[in-house]
Design a protein around this motif. Structure first.
Motif, PDB file in Angstrom:
ATOM      1  N   ASN A 157       0.837  -1.189   0.000  1.00 40.97           N
ATOM      2  CA  ASN A 157       0.000   0.000   0.000  1.00 40.97           C
ATOM      3  C   ASN A 157       0.880   1.250   0.000  1.00 40.97           C
ATOM      4  O   ASN A 157       1.677   1.446   0.925  1.00 40.97           O
ATOM      5  N   PRO A 158       0.771   2.109  -1.013  1.00 39.59           N
ATOM      6  CA  PRO A 158       1.650   3.283  -1.085  1.00 39.59           C
ATOM      7  C   PRO A 158       1.440   4.298   0.019  1.00 39.59           C
ATOM      8  O   PRO A 158       2.250   5.192   0.218  1.00 39.59           O
ATOM      9  N   THR A 159       0.345   4.197   0.774  1.00 44.24           N
ATOM     10  CA  THR A 159       0.134   5.142   1.871  1.00 44.24           C
ATOM     11  C   THR A 159       0.672   4.606   3.200  1.00 44.24           C
ATOM     12  O   THR A 159       0.843   5.361   4.154  1.00 44.24           O
ATOM     13  N   SER A 160       0.934   3.300   3.275  1.00 47.49           N
ATOM     14  CA  SER A 160       1.434   2.741   4.530  1.00 47.49           C
ATOM     15  C   SER A 160       2.961   2.712   4.568  1.00 47.49           C
ATOM     16  O   SER A 160       3.571   2.823   5.627  1.00 47.49           O
ATOM     17  N   SER A 161       3.603   2.557   3.405  1.00 55.18           N
ATOM     18  CA  SER A 161       5.062   2.596   3.351  1.00 55.18           C
ATOM     19  C   SER A 161       5.520   4.043   3.204  1.00 55.18           C
ATOM     20  O   SER A 161       4.895   4.830   2.501  1.00 55.18           O
ATOM     21  N   LYS A 162       6.620   4.361   3.838  1.00 59.41           N
ATOM     22  CA  LYS A 162       7.121   5.740   3.827  1.00 59.41           C
ATOM     23  C   LYS A 162       8.586   5.790   3.408  1.00 59.41           C
ATOM     24  O   LYS A 162       9.354   4.868   3.671  1.00 59.41           O
ATOM     25  N   TYR A 163       8.949   6.882   2.757  1.00 55.82           N
ATOM     26  CA  TYR A 163      10.362   7.170   2.509  1.00 55.82           C
ATOM     27  C   TYR A 163      10.960   7.715   3.802  1.00 55.82           C
ATOM     28  O   TYR A 163      10.314   8.463   4.535  1.00 55.82           O
ATOM     29  N   PRO A 180       6.618  20.846   3.395  1.00 55.64           N
ATOM     30  CA  PRO A 180       5.685  21.381   2.388  1.00 55.64           C
ATOM     31  C   PRO A 180       4.613  20.356   1.994  1.00 55.64           C
ATOM     32  O   PRO A 180       3.472  20.706   1.718  1.00 55.64           O
ATOM     33  N   HIS A 181       5.024  19.084   1.978  1.00 53.29           N
ATOM     34  CA  HIS A 181       4.088  17.990   1.705  1.00 53.29           C
ATOM     35  C   HIS A 181       4.105  17.081   2.935  1.00 53.29           C
ATOM     36  O   HIS A 181       4.935  16.176   3.022  1.00 53.29           O
ATOM     37  N   PRO A 182       3.214  17.342   3.910  1.00 54.09           N
ATOM     38  CA  PRO A 182       3.258  16.624   5.188  1.00 54.09           C
ATOM     39  C   PRO A 182       3.118  15.114   5.026  1.00 54.09           C
ATOM     40  O   PRO A 182       2.394  14.622   4.156  1.00 54.09           O
ATOM     41  N   VAL A 183       3.846  14.406   5.876  1.00 53.01           N
ATOM     42  CA  VAL A 183       3.740  12.958   5.949  1.00 53.01           C
ATOM     43  C   VAL A 183       2.822  12.652   7.125  1.00 53.01           C
ATOM     44  O   VAL A 183       3.130  13.007   8.261  1.00 53.01           O
ATOM     45  N   LYS A 184       1.693  12.049   6.848  1.00 50.26           N
ATOM     46  CA  LYS A 184       0.717  11.798   7.903  1.00 50.26           C
ATOM     47  C   LYS A 184       1.327  10.929   8.992  1.00 50.26           C
ATOM     48  O   LYS A 184       1.900   9.882   8.734  1.00 50.26           O
ATOM     49  N   THR A 185       1.186  11.390  10.227  1.00 57.51           N
ATOM     50  CA  THR A 185       1.702  10.635  11.364  1.00 57.51           C
ATOM     51  C   THR A 185       0.546  10.046  12.164  1.00 57.51           C
ATOM     52  O   THR A 185      -0.611  10.394  11.974  1.00 57.51           O
ATOM     53  N   ARG A 195      17.051  10.851  11.850  1.00 56.51           N
ATOM     54  CA  ARG A 195      16.132  10.109  10.985  1.00 56.51           C
ATOM     55  C   ARG A 195      14.806  10.857  10.902  1.00 56.51           C
ATOM     56  O   ARG A 195      14.347  11.416  11.881  1.00 56.51           O
ATOM     57  N   LEU A 196      14.198  10.829   9.717  1.00 55.96           N
ATOM     58  CA  LEU A 196      12.914  11.498   9.535  1.00 55.96           C
ATOM     59  C   LEU A 196      12.139  10.838   8.399  1.00 55.96           C
ATOM     60  O   LEU A 196      12.705  10.542   7.343  1.00 55.96           O
ATOM     61  N   ALA A 197      10.836  10.592   8.643  1.00 50.38           N
ATOM     62  CA  ALA A 197       9.958  10.153   7.553  1.00 50.38           C
ATOM     63  C   ALA A 197       9.759  11.342   6.622  1.00 50.38           C
ATOM     64  O   ALA A 197       9.223  12.364   7.029  1.00 50.38           O
ATOM     65  N   ILE A 198      10.206  11.213   5.378  1.00 46.42           N
ATOM     66  CA  ILE A 198      10.267  12.356   4.468  1.00 46.42           C
ATOM     67  C   ILE A 198       9.184  12.332   3.399  1.00 46.42           C
ATOM     68  O   ILE A 198       8.972  13.309   2.683  1.00 46.42           O
ATOM     69  N   GLY A 199       8.453  11.228   3.269  1.00 41.38           N
ATOM     70  CA  GLY A 199       7.400  11.172   2.260  1.00 41.38           C
ATOM     71  C   GLY A 199       6.688   9.838   2.260  1.00 41.38           C
ATOM     72  O   GLY A 199       7.186   8.863   2.820  1.00 41.38           O
ATOM     73  N   GLN A 200       5.534   9.801   1.654  1.00 39.67           N
ATOM     74  CA  GLN A 200       4.828   8.542   1.447  1.00 39.67           C
ATOM     75  C   GLN A 200       5.202   7.993   0.082  1.00 39.67           C
ATOM     76  O   GLN A 200       5.602   8.740  -0.819  1.00 39.67           O
ATOM     77  N   LEU A 201       5.050   6.706  -0.086  1.00 35.60           N
ATOM     78  CA  LEU A 201       5.522   6.046  -1.289  1.00 35.60           C
ATOM     79  C   LEU A 201       4.872   6.590  -2.558  1.00 35.60           C
ATOM     80  O   LEU A 201       5.466   6.553  -3.628  1.00 35.60           O
ATOM     81  N   GLY A 202       3.673   7.110  -2.438  1.00 30.71           N
ATOM     82  CA  GLY A 202       2.985   7.635  -3.612  1.00 30.71           C
ATOM     83  C   GLY A 202       3.352   9.058  -3.973  1.00 30.71           C
ATOM     84  O   GLY A 202       2.828   9.605  -4.950  1.00 30.71           O
ATOM     85  N   PHE A 203       4.258   9.695  -3.215  1.00 30.88           N
ATOM     86  CA  PHE A 203       4.655  11.072  -3.512  1.00 30.88           C
ATOM     87  C   PHE A 203       5.370  11.161  -4.859  1.00 30.88           C
ATOM     88  O   PHE A 203       6.094  10.245  -5.256  1.00 30.88           O
ATOM     89  N   THR A 204       5.193  12.272  -5.548  1.00 25.07           N
ATOM     90  CA  THR A 204       5.883  12.507  -6.819  1.00 25.07           C
ATOM     91  C   THR A 204       7.340  12.880  -6.548  1.00 25.07           C
ATOM     92  O   THR A 204       7.691  13.319  -5.430  1.00 25.07           O
ATOM     93  N   PRO A 205       8.212  12.747  -7.552  1.00 21.58           N
ATOM     94  CA  PRO A 205       9.604  13.184  -7.384  1.00 21.58           C
ATOM     95  C   PRO A 205       9.707  14.651  -6.993  1.00 21.58           C
ATOM     96  O   PRO A 205      10.565  15.033  -6.202  1.00 21.58           O
ATOM     97  N   GLU A 206       8.809  15.484  -7.544  1.00 25.92           N
ATOM     98  CA  GLU A 206       8.838  16.915  -7.221  1.00 25.92           C
ATOM     99  C   GLU A 206       8.516  17.161  -5.752  1.00 25.92           C
ATOM    100  O   GLU A 206       9.151  17.988  -5.084  1.00 25.92           O
ATOM    101  N   ALA A 207       7.516  16.438  -5.229  1.00 24.48           N
ATOM    102  CA  ALA A 207       7.151  16.577  -3.816  1.00 24.48           C
ATOM    103  C   ALA A 207       8.282  16.103  -2.917  1.00 24.48           C
ATOM    104  O   ALA A 207       8.611  16.737  -1.896  1.00 24.48           O
ATOM    105  N   MET A 208       8.921  14.995  -3.292  1.00 22.89           N
ATOM    106  CA  MET A 208      10.038  14.478  -2.510  1.00 22.89           C
ATOM    107  C   MET A 208      11.208  15.459  -2.522  1.00 22.89           C
ATOM    108  O   MET A 208      11.850  15.710  -1.498  1.00 22.89           O
ATOM    109  N   GLN A 209      11.487  16.016  -3.699  1.00 26.10           N
ATOM    110  CA  GLN A 209      12.591  16.962  -3.815  1.00 26.10           C
ATOM    111  C   GLN A 209      12.378  18.171  -2.909  1.00 26.10           C
ATOM    112  O   GLN A 209      13.304  18.627  -2.212  1.00 26.10           O
ATOM    113  N   THR A 210      11.143  18.686  -2.889  1.00 25.53           N
ATOM    114  CA  THR A 210      10.826  19.838  -2.049  1.00 25.53           C
ATOM    115  C   THR A 210      10.964  19.499  -0.573  1.00 25.53           C
ATOM    116  O   THR A 210      11.530  20.280   0.212  1.00 25.53           O
ATOM    117  N   ASN A 211      10.456  18.330  -0.168  1.00 22.12           N
ATOM    118  CA  ASN A 211      10.553  17.922   1.234  1.00 22.12           C
ATOM    119  C   ASN A 211      12.002  17.724   1.668  1.00 22.12           C
ATOM    120  O   ASN A 211      12.406  18.147   2.758  1.00 22.12           O
TER     121      ASN A 211
END
Length: 223
Positions: free
Chosen positions: A12-18, A40-45, A151-167
């Motif tokens: 599930n792309p919402t349960s796994s996190k970068y 900028p693109h919050p990772v739901k905690t 260590r920090l959860a920086i994104g959800q698996l479904g995030f776009t490359p642009e969202a990840m880059q910004t985070n």
């Protein structure tokens, strides 16, 4: 992201996190960095926020509206005294501070770093501040250096490359500012690693980008 997502196929792309791991060159007993930020693109905690406030007050209503999982006074005090602590962060509205202190919960919440205090900024004096703090805790991210690593959860698996880059840029800028504010021995960033819940870590040194790399748009769709 292309390699990491290969390890997450079928999940599930919402349960796994970068996850980001920042390793430092630092003295063993030197000062450690600790901070929190809102990406900028919050990772739901899954943080459970408790707000000590009169149950029928505007502060309580605002806390519930912003996502607090537990709001009130006497009922919460009773649960804590019984050893039931169903929250990860605790805020106290100023009107309830005297009642909280009389309840004598410091011995229970203090060692767990859950006791609200003006020193830690978890006692707030107005309704807007209650809502803002709850919202920040729900969507904010906290990091702390341990064993020369942050260590920090920086994104959800479904995030776009642009969202990840910004985070990632926002997080790294914050860490660099934390280092600059330290007093004492210098601390340097040694390595930055990106991984996910089920993947190994990949160093962000540019080695994985080449002529045959997958285009960002191909990583913007479903897994």
């Amino acid at each position: 992201m292309h390699y990491i997502r290969a390890f997450e196929v079928g999940r599930n792309p919402t349960s796994s996190k970068y996850e980001m791991h920042v390793r430092f060159r630092t003295l063993k007993n030197g000062p450690a960095i600790r901070n929190r930020l809102r990406l900028p693109h919050p990772v739901k905690t899954d943080l459970r926020i408790c707000v000590i406030a009169p149950p029928d007050s505007k502060a309580a209503a605002e806390a519930r509206a912003q996502g607090a999982s537990l709001v009130g006074e006497d009922e919460i005090f009773a649960q804590v005294k019984d050893g039931i602590i169903n929250f990860d962060r605790c805020i106290c509205y100023l009107d309830s501070l005297q009642k909280l202190n009389k309840a004598g919960l410091g011995k229970v919440l203090g060692p767990k770093r859950l006791m609200p205090s003006t020193k830690t900024g978890t006692v707030v004096s107005n309704v807007a501040a209650v809502g803002a703090m709850v919202r920040d805790m729900v969507s904010g991210s906290e990091y702390r250096e341990r064993d020369a690593v942050v260590r920090l959860a920086i994104g959800q698996l479904g995030f776009t490359p642009e969202a990840m880059q910004t985070n990632i840029k926002t997080f790294m800028d914050s860490v660099k500012k934390d280092i600059a504010r330290l007093v004492g021995p210098t601390k340097e960033i040694h390595e930055v690693v990106l991984s996910s819940t089920n993947s190994p870590g990949f160093t962000l040194n540019g080695e994985f980008k080449g002529a045959n790399s997958v285009a960002p748009r191909e990583l913007s769709g479903p897994l």
